[in-house]
Design a protein around this motif. Structure first.
Motif, short mmCIF file in Angstrom:
data_model
loop_
_atom_site.label_atom_id
_atom_site.label_comp_id
_atom_site.label_asym_id
_atom_site.label_seq_id
_atom_site.Cartn_x
_atom_site.Cartn_y
_atom_site.Cartn_z
N UNK A 66 43.07 10.22 -26.28
CA UNK A 66 41.77 9.95 -26.88
C UNK A 66 41.13 8.68 -26.33
N UNK A 67 41.90 7.86 -25.64
CA UNK A 67 41.34 6.67 -25.00
C UNK A 67 40.55 7.04 -23.74
N UNK A 68 40.81 8.24 -23.22
CA UNK A 68 40.17 8.67 -21.97
C UNK A 68 39.21 9.84 -22.18
N UNK A 69 39.44 10.63 -23.24
CA UNK A 69 38.66 11.84 -23.48
C UNK A 69 37.88 11.66 -24.77
N UNK A 70 36.69 12.20 -24.81
CA UNK A 70 35.87 12.13 -26.02
C UNK A 70 36.62 12.69 -27.21
N UNK A 71 36.40 12.08 -28.37
CA UNK A 71 37.04 12.53 -29.60
C UNK A 71 36.59 13.93 -29.98
N UNK A 72 35.52 14.42 -29.35
CA UNK A 72 35.02 15.76 -29.64
C UNK A 72 35.49 16.78 -28.61
N UNK A 73 36.37 16.36 -27.74
CA UNK A 73 36.97 17.30 -26.79
C UNK A 73 38.13 18.03 -27.45
N UNK A 74 38.52 19.14 -26.86
CA UNK A 74 39.61 19.93 -27.45
C UNK A 74 40.93 19.18 -27.32
N UNK A 75 41.85 19.51 -28.22
CA UNK A 75 43.12 18.79 -28.30
C UNK A 75 43.96 18.96 -27.03
N UNK A 76 43.85 20.12 -26.36
CA UNK A 76 44.60 20.32 -25.12
C UNK A 76 44.15 19.31 -24.07
N UNK A 77 42.83 19.08 -23.97
CA UNK A 77 42.32 18.11 -23.00
C UNK A 77 42.82 16.70 -23.33
N UNK A 78 42.77 16.34 -24.61
CA UNK A 78 43.23 15.01 -25.01
C UNK A 78 44.71 14.82 -24.72
N UNK A 79 45.51 15.82 -25.06
CA UNK A 79 46.95 15.67 -24.86
C UNK A 79 47.33 15.75 -23.38
N UNK A 80 46.56 16.51 -22.58
CA UNK A 80 46.82 16.53 -21.14
C UNK A 80 46.56 15.16 -20.54
N UNK A 81 45.44 14.53 -20.91
CA UNK A 81 45.17 13.18 -20.44
C UNK A 81 46.24 12.21 -20.94
N UNK A 82 46.68 12.41 -22.19
CA UNK A 82 47.68 11.52 -22.76
C UNK A 82 49.02 11.60 -22.06
#
Length: 389
Positions: A66-82
């Protein structure tokens, strides 16, 4: 009933990192991929080691991403970046380049983030927005040609027709074997659990594909050997649940545990992380045109537009699968901010109501708090199905 063949797959999965390390020392490259209509056959035919990247079910990766991806992006995108920011996962550390397709419009953004923040070499495969149009075939074939050109540069060699034919044959057979394993879930015998099928499918994203084919054959041989014997479980007490929606990643066990805790038996699914990649593709022509045609004619993902609900391939297939697996209810799971799947939930519910099939819609971010809050809903839904039986 514990299947010995599944235990073998688990053991081989534990041993796989050592094999990949040895292969990279010999000069082989690992291609990390993520997508819905991305032909893995091409990656394999060029001599790369394909592994599917991404994760789910870990609060820590979601927070980091969530530090790299918008909070309104899907969870898969957030966790992939994480998981890339964390950089401790073996497969993440040992990918030489990444490949994404643009089926989901949020995926290209993830690719951009991985390239910008983590300096990853990323290839993006373009995808038409209307699979059913004749122009889509021409567009996607040209995209595959360009995709092959870029992969050939990374491989330092050309894509040989013989190797492509072998790869297509191998992957066609793997999909056939997975479909046959799913057929056992349709029987009212507890020969293999959905959890085991889930493990088997996700193991295939990391294991050597030729070995994986042999392992799947071993699973089927064992299932056939035990069929007709004494089986654990009582059909009269089960609520047969079908899971639909977007995706349940490898590590997201909580939802499955909750369903089973309250007496639900998961009999099937049409998730793009599970059965749909195997149900919807069989390549007839071993060429780029044949690959384009086969992938475009598969069950459409809900990220893509299709206005005629009653003739939409996914809806038609869902009703057929419900009948095949003798399912009594649907749990429709979507990720928060996965708008295409969330919007389709009401439409699918209306279609199933006509068939007399109840549907429970739930949304999660793969966090533990989500699943604790869902327990009451799932328990009530399962009890309602049992009362209707």
């Amino acid at each position: 009933m514990a299947l010995e063949s599944v235990e073998i797959i688990r053991r081989r999965l534990e041993e796989r990192p050592g094999e990949i390390e040895a292969a990279r020392k010999k000069g082989l490259k690992v291609a990390g991929w993520q997508g819905y209509i991305l032909p893995e056959e091409i990656i394999y035919a060029l001599g790369f080691i394909p592994v599917r990247i991404g994760a789910g079910g870990d609060d820590r990766f979601f927070e980091i991403g969530s530090r790299y991806v918008s909070a309104k992006s899907c969870a898969v995108d957030s966790e992939t970046a994480g998981i890339f920011a964390d950089n401790k996962d073996f497969y993440i550390k040992n990918t030489d380049f990444l490949v994404f397709d643009a089926t989901c419009l949020q995926t290209p953004r993830t690719a951009e983030i991985l390239k910008y923040y983590f300096q990853k070499n990323v290839l993006l495969l373009g995808v038409p927005r209307n699979f059913q149009w004749p122009e889509a075939q021409k567009y996607f074939t040209r995209e595959l040609e360009y995709f092959v050109e870029k992969l050939e540069e990374l491989a330092g060699s050309r894509l040989e027709e013989t190797k492509l034919r072998r790869a297509v044959s191998l992957y066609n057979n793997i999909r056939l074997l997975i479909r046959r394993i799913y057929d056992y879930r349709a029987e009212r015998q507890h020969l293999i659990s959905w959890n085991e099928v889930h493990e088997i499918i996700n193991a295939g994203y990391f294991l050597d594909r030729k070995e994986y084919q042999a392992l799947l054959e071993g699973v089927l041989q064992e299932l056939e050997a035990v069929r007709g014997g004494e089986i654990d479980g009582k059909d009269a007490d089960e609520a047969r649940i079908f899971i639909s929606g977007s995706v349940i990643p490898t590590e997201a066990h909580e939802l499955i545990n909750i369903i089973q805790k309250y007496g639900g038996t998961i009999v099937g699914d049409d998730l793009w992380s599970e059965s749909i990649p195997s149900l919807g593709v069989h390549i007839e022509e071993e060429s780029l045109e044949g690959l384009a045609s086969a992938y475009l004619n598969r069950t459409y993902p809900d990220e893509l537009p299709y206005l005629e609900l009653n003739t939409q391939k996914r809806t038609v297939r869902l009703k057929a699968l419900m009948q095949k697996f003798q399912a009594q209810g649907v749990i429709y799971h979507t990720l928060r901010h996965c708008d295409p799947y969330a919007v389709k939930a009401k439409e699918i519910k209306d279609v199933l109501v006509e068939e007399g099939i109840p549907l429970l819609e739930i949304q999660t971010e793969f966090t533990r708090w989500d699943y604790r809050a869902l327990s009451t809903k799932v328990e009530t839904f399962v009890e309602m199905i049992k009362d209707r039986a």
